[in-house]
Design a protein around this motif. Structure first.
Motif, mmCIF file in Angstrom:
data_model
loop_
_atom_site.group_PDB
_atom_site.id
_atom_site.type_symbol
_atom_site.label_atom_id
_atom_site.label_comp_id
_atom_site.label_asym_id
_atom_site.label_seq_id
_atom_site.Cartn_x
_atom_site.Cartn_y
_atom_site.Cartn_z
ATOM 1 N N PHE A 114 -0.351 -15.072 11.446
ATOM 2 C CA PHE A 114 0.207 -13.741 11.713
ATOM 3 C C PHE A 114 -0.454 -12.740 10.778
ATOM 4 C CE2 PHE A 114 2.815 -15.190 8.212
ATOM 5 C CZ PHE A 114 3.184 -14.043 7.516
ATOM 6 N N CYS A 115 -0.258 -11.472 11.042
ATOM 7 C CA CYS A 115 -0.881 -10.420 10.243
ATOM 8 C C CYS A 115 -0.106 -10.224 8.945
ATOM 9 C CB CYS A 115 -0.921 -9.107 11.023
ATOM 10 S SG CYS A 115 -2.175 -9.077 12.308
ATOM 11 N N ASP A 116 -0.802 -10.362 7.843
ATOM 12 C CA ASP A 116 -0.217 -10.121 6.533
ATOM 13 C C ASP A 116 -1.236 -9.376 5.686
ATOM 14 O OD1 ASP A 116 1.720 -10.094 4.626
ATOM 15 O OD2 ASP A 116 1.679 -12.240 4.188
ATOM 16 N N VAL A 117 -0.771 -8.800 4.597
ATOM 17 C CA VAL A 117 -1.630 -7.888 3.835
ATOM 18 C C VAL A 117 -2.800 -8.596 3.155
ATOM 19 C CG1 VAL A 117 -0.080 -5.946 3.463
ATOM 20 C CG2 VAL A 117 0.197 -7.988 2.071
ATOM 21 N N PHE A 118 -2.583 -9.752 2.543
ATOM 22 C CA PHE A 118 -3.682 -10.446 1.868
ATOM 23 C C PHE A 118 -4.787 -10.874 2.840
ATOM 24 C CE2 PHE A 118 -1.522 -11.858 -2.337
ATOM 25 C CZ PHE A 118 -1.911 -10.661 -2.921
ATOM 26 N N PRO A 119 -4.467 -11.512 3.973
ATOM 27 C CA PRO A 119 -5.532 -11.850 4.934
ATOM 28 C C PRO A 119 -6.259 -10.615 5.463
ATOM 29 C CG PRO A 119 -3.571 -13.136 5.387
ATOM 30 C CD PRO A 119 -3.181 -12.122 4.360
ATOM 31 N N LEU A 120 -5.528 -9.500 5.648
ATOM 32 C CA LEU A 120 -6.185 -8.280 6.112
ATOM 33 C C LEU A 120 -7.162 -7.732 5.076
ATOM 34 C CD1 LEU A 120 -3.211 -6.440 7.877
ATOM 35 C CD2 LEU A 120 -5.293 -7.302 8.963
ATOM 36 N N LEU A 121 -6.825 -7.880 3.801
ATOM 37 C CA LEU A 121 -7.738 -7.430 2.741
ATOM 38 C C LEU A 121 -9.081 -8.147 2.830
ATOM 39 C CD1 LEU A 121 -5.687 -7.089 -0.581
ATOM 40 C CD2 LEU A 121 -6.591 -5.273 0.861
ATOM 41 N N GLN A 122 -9.053 -9.408 3.221
ATOM 42 C CA GLN A 122 -10.281 -10.203 3.255
ATOM 43 C C GLN A 122 -11.263 -9.737 4.313
ATOM 44 O OE1 GLN A 122 -10.542 -12.403 0.684
ATOM 45 N NE2 GLN A 122 -8.537 -11.525 0.215
ATOM 46 N N VAL A 123 -10.791 -9.060 5.360
ATOM 47 C CA VAL A 123 -11.695 -8.596 6.427
ATOM 48 C C VAL A 123 -11.925 -7.085 6.357
ATOM 49 C CG1 VAL A 123 -11.098 -10.499 7.958
ATOM 50 C CG2 VAL A 123 -9.792 -8.373 8.090
ATOM 51 N N ALA A 124 -11.278 -6.415 5.401
ATOM 52 C CA ALA A 124 -11.479 -4.967 5.247
ATOM 53 C C ALA A 124 -12.841 -4.699 4.600
ATOM 54 C CB ALA A 124 -10.361 -4.358 4.417
ATOM 55 N N CYS A 125 -13.525 -3.657 5.049
ATOM 56 C CA CYS A 125 -14.845 -3.333 4.496
ATOM 57 C C CYS A 125 -14.696 -2.316 3.360
ATOM 58 C CB CYS A 125 -15.775 -2.817 5.585
ATOM 59 S SG CYS A 125 -15.099 -1.457 6.559
ATOM 60 N N THR A 126 -14.015 -2.735 2.310
ATOM 61 C CA THR A 126 -13.824 -1.884 1.138
ATOM 62 C C THR A 126 -13.495 -2.779 -0.047
ATOM 63 O OG1 THR A 126 -12.582 0.000 0.238
ATOM 64 C CG2 THR A 126 -11.337 -1.585 1.548
ATOM 65 N N ASP A 127 -13.687 -2.255 -1.230
ATOM 66 C CA ASP A 127 -13.289 -2.992 -2.423
ATOM 67 C C ASP A 127 -11.757 -3.041 -2.470
ATOM 68 O OD1 ASP A 127 -13.524 -4.251 -4.983
ATOM 69 O OD2 ASP A 127 -12.909 -2.352 -5.877
ATOM 70 N N HIS A 128 -11.201 -4.252 -2.551
ATOM 71 C CA HIS A 128 -9.750 -4.384 -2.440
ATOM 72 C C HIS A 128 -9.080 -4.742 -3.762
ATOM 73 C CE1 HIS A 128 -11.319 -8.498 -1.176
ATOM 74 N NE2 HIS A 128 -10.649 -8.756 -2.282
ATOM 75 N N TYR A 129 -9.740 -4.479 -4.877
ATOM 76 C CA TYR A 129 -9.157 -4.848 -6.169
ATOM 77 C C TYR A 129 -7.858 -4.081 -6.435
ATOM 78 C CZ TYR A 129 -8.608 -5.450 -11.207
ATOM 79 O OH TYR A 129 -8.095 -5.734 -12.446
ATOM 80 N N ILE A 130 -7.910 -2.754 -6.275
ATOM 81 C CA ILE A 130 -6.721 -1.924 -6.533
ATOM 82 C C ILE A 130 -5.624 -2.245 -5.527
ATOM 83 C CG2 ILE A 130 -5.819 0.413 -6.680
ATOM 84 C CD1 ILE A 130 -7.671 -0.356 -8.969
ATOM 85 N N SER A 131 -6.010 -2.389 -4.256
ATOM 86 C CA SER A 131 -5.014 -2.719 -3.226
ATOM 87 C C SER A 131 -4.344 -4.052 -3.514
ATOM 88 C CB SER A 131 -5.678 -2.761 -1.843
ATOM 89 O OG SER A 131 -6.200 -1.501 -1.494
ATOM 90 N N GLY A 132 -5.135 -5.023 -3.998
ATOM 91 C CA GLY A 132 -4.573 -6.332 -4.330
ATOM 92 C C GLY A 132 -3.557 -6.255 -5.446
ATOM 93 N N ILE A 133 -3.858 -5.452 -6.469
ATOM 94 C CA ILE A 133 -2.908 -5.268 -7.572
ATOM 95 C C ILE A 133 -1.614 -4.632 -7.071
ATOM 96 C CG2 ILE A 133 -2.489 -3.999 -9.720
ATOM 97 C CD1 ILE A 133 -5.434 -4.388 -10.400
ATOM 98 N N LEU A 134 -1.742 -3.632 -6.193
ATOM 99 C CA LEU A 134 -0.554 -2.962 -5.651
ATOM 100 C C LEU A 134 0.289 -3.920 -4.809
ATOM 101 C CD1 LEU A 134 -2.088 0.494 -4.621
ATOM 102 C CD2 LEU A 134 -0.579 0.014 -6.567
ATOM 103 N N ILE A 135 -0.379 -4.799 -4.056
ATOM 104 C CA ILE A 135 0.356 -5.772 -3.236
ATOM 105 C C ILE A 135 1.135 -6.736 -4.121
ATOM 106 C CG2 ILE A 135 0.094 -7.716 -1.648
ATOM 107 C CD1 ILE A 135 -2.314 -6.180 -0.457
ATOM 108 N N VAL A 136 0.489 -7.219 -5.180
ATOM 109 C CA VAL A 136 1.173 -8.113 -6.123
ATOM 110 C C VAL A 136 2.368 -7.396 -6.751
ATOM 111 C CG1 VAL A 136 0.958 -9.364 -8.299
ATOM 112 C CG2 VAL A 136 -0.855 -9.526 -6.588
ATOM 113 N N ALA A 137 2.183 -6.099 -7.081
ATOM 114 C CA ALA A 137 3.264 -5.339 -7.711
ATOM 115 C C ALA A 137 4.434 -5.130 -6.760
ATOM 116 C CB ALA A 137 2.734 -3.996 -8.194
ATOM 117 N N PHE A 138 4.138 -4.752 -5.507
ATOM 118 C CA PHE A 138 5.200 -4.431 -4.554
ATOM 119 C C PHE A 138 5.780 -5.670 -3.872
ATOM 120 C CE2 PHE A 138 3.079 -0.183 -4.455
ATOM 121 C CZ PHE A 138 4.174 0.553 -4.872
#
Length: 311
Positions: A176-200
């Motif tokens: 199913f669609c979840d934020v971490f798997p979507l980060l892996q196919v996004a064409c951008t640096d996902h370091y900041i987004s990953g930190i925000l996901i862990v925080a939230f």
């Protein structure tokens, strides 16, 4: 938003096994889903048709069962249907909707479990003030707070997901669609987004889990002064809650409280908090609870007897 439209759909790879294994998974997950729907509906109807609804614990249990049905229904029917097709796809819009609804309903569930733990703490540690503290107004406020908490948990994650740019890669290593798997196919640096996901997500789940463990620790410490019969009854109820908490939180913590990456076993762990734990909730709360078993027997026996008398 134009960059998002470079991908109109995603391909789900989470449970892509051989044909025989997929047929087995189809039968197994269909059984789990039917058992989940039947068990939770049994609890909802039985409590609604009995005086137990006036008790805060069962009032929360009805809400938990309702959320379980909605939460699992956001992904399980899609998972079951995908096991019968070779190419498992989901549209961009439905993918984003799945992210929002799964985290919103999942957030409500963890906060309702917290409310149930608070109810048990008051019942065991402050029994003389129980009815005053756990008034219906207080219970309604706790349920409303759970919904607000679910929204506060889901909206930031949904905002991260919907603002990710997708430039062509669209294979998600999940069912199913979840934020971490979507980060892996996004064409951008996902370091900041990953930190925000862990925080939230990860930190919220861990914080609630620790709070639940502390509350049950206090409860178990308080039980040392009670009679053997009181201990047995309280431990039976608390044991049910602890089993639900462990089934739900331990896999979720493994998934969300780590650096933004995915592992091959993530889909298996996700099954525990999306399907397995909600399916076992009715069994845990009914089979380990004498009051619940008596209520189910009484409500449904009266229903069958009334039908026979009408016939």
């Amino acid at each position: 938003m134009e960059s998002h439209r470079n991908v109109s759909e995603f391909i789900l790879l989470g449970l892509s096994y051989g044909h025989k294994m997929q047929i087995f998974c189809f039968v197994f997950f269909l059984f789990c889903y039917v058992a989940l729907l039947g068990g939770n509906l049994l609890i909802i109807i039985s409590v609604q048709c009995s005086p137990l609804l006036n008790q805060p614990m069962y009032y929360f249990l009805v809400h938990l069962s309702s959320v379980d049905i909605c939460y699992t229904s956001t992904m399980t029917p899609k998972l079951i249907a995908d096991l019968l097709v070779e190419r498992k796809t989901i549209s961009y819009e439905n993918c984003m909707l799945q992210v929002l609804t799964s985290h919103f309903l999942g957030g409500i569930e963890i906060f309702i479990l917290t409310a149930m733990a608070f109810d048990r703490y008051v019942a065991i540690c402050k029994p003389l003030h129980y009815m005053i503290i756990m008034s219906r107004t207080r219970c309604n406020a706790l349920v409303l707070a759970s919904w607000i908490g679910g929204a506060a948990h889901a909206i930031p994650l949904f905002s991260i997901a919907i603002n990710l740019p997708f430039c062509g890669a669209n294979e998600i290593d999940h069912f199913f669609c979840d934020v971490f798997p979507l980060l892996q196919v996004a064409c951008t640096d996902h370091y900041i987004s990953g930190i925000l996901i862990v925080a939230f997500s990860g930190m919220v789940i861990l914080g609630v889990f620790i709070a639940l463990l502390i509350s049950y620790g206090v409860i178990l410490f308080t039980l040392r002064n009670q009679s053997a019969e009181g201990k047995q009854k309280a431990l039976s109820t608390c044991g049910s809650h602890i089993a639900v908490v462990v089934l739900w939180f331990v896999p979720a913590i493994f998934i969300y409280l780590r650096p933004p990456t995915t592992f091959p076993g993530d889909a298996i762990f996700a099954l525990f908090y999306t399907i397995i734990a909600p399916m076992f909730n009715p069994l845990i709360y009914s089979l380990r609870n004498r009051e619940m078993k008596n209520t189910i027997r009484k409500v449904w026996c009266q229903t069958l007897l009334s039908k026979e008398s009408l016939n």
